[in-house]
Design a protein around this motif. Structure first.
Motif, PDB file in Angstrom:
ATOM      1  N   LYS A  61       0.831  -1.211   0.000  1.00 41.42           N
ATOM      2  CA  LYS A  61       0.000   0.000   0.000  1.00 41.42           C
ATOM      3  C   LYS A  61       0.859   1.252   0.000  1.00 41.42           C
ATOM      4  N   GLU A  62       1.889   1.261   0.823  1.00 45.89           N
ATOM      5  CA  GLU A  62       2.776   2.434   0.884  1.00 45.89           C
ATOM      6  C   GLU A  62       3.470   2.680  -0.448  1.00 45.89           C
ATOM      7  N   ILE A  63       3.907   1.617  -1.094  1.00 49.30           N
ATOM      8  CA  ILE A  63       4.545   1.756  -2.405  1.00 49.30           C
ATOM      9  C   ILE A  63       3.531   2.279  -3.423  1.00 49.30           C
TER      10      ILE A  63
ATOM     11  N   VAL B 176       0.867   4.059  -2.858  1.00 49.95           N
ATOM     12  CA  VAL B 176       0.590   5.469  -2.552  1.00 49.95           C
ATOM     13  C   VAL B 176       1.679   6.364  -3.140  1.00 49.95           C
ATOM     14  N   LYS B 177       2.920   5.975  -2.978  1.00 47.20           N
ATOM     15  CA  LYS B 177       4.029   6.757  -3.551  1.00 47.20           C
ATOM     16  C   LYS B 177       3.918   6.824  -5.071  1.00 47.20           C
ATOM     17  N   PHE B 178       3.568   5.705  -5.704  1.00 43.53           N
ATOM     18  CA  PHE B 178       3.413   5.704  -7.156  1.00 43.53           C
ATOM     19  C   PHE B 178       2.248   6.588  -7.589  1.00 43.53           C
TER      20      PHE B 178
ATOM     21  N   GLU C   5       1.177   9.257  -5.926  1.00 46.96           N
ATOM     22  CA  GLU C   5       1.640  10.630  -5.699  1.00 46.96           C
ATOM     23  C   GLU C   5       2.546  11.124  -6.822  1.00 46.96           C
ATOM     24  N   THR C   6       3.309  10.219  -7.419  1.00 51.61           N
ATOM     25  CA  THR C   6       4.224  10.615  -8.489  1.00 51.61           C
ATOM     26  C   THR C   6       3.597  10.449  -9.875  1.00 51.61           C
TER      27      THR C   6
ATOM     28  N   ARG D 296       2.610   7.661 -11.369  1.00 51.83           N
ATOM     29  CA  ARG D 296       2.947   6.410 -12.078  1.00 51.83           C
ATOM     30  C   ARG D 296       1.790   5.423 -12.080  1.00 51.83           C
TER      31      ARG D 296
END
Length: 62
Positions: A25-27, A29-31, A33-34, A36
């Protein structure tokens, strides 16, 4: 020294299903946000992230 893996070492390396889901989930979320991952690709992207983590951590291919 790598050949001397104890049962205690194996227990410490176990990762729960909940932990795998949280990290995936954290990964994701980062994707998001960017830019991707977008809503149209989220389902397959999340599954791929989860499977990659699981294969890496558990050494399994499903």
């Amino acid at each position: 020294m790598m050949g001397n893996v104890t049962d205690n070492d194996r227990k410490q390396r176990k990762v729960s299903e909940e932990t795998l889901l949280k990290v995936a989930k954290e990964i994701a979320v980062k994707f998001i946000e960017t830019g991707r991952i977008n809503p149209a690709t989220f389902d397959s992207a999340f599954k791929n992230i989860y499977r990659s983590l699981e294969e890496t951590i558990r050494g399994e291919k499903q």
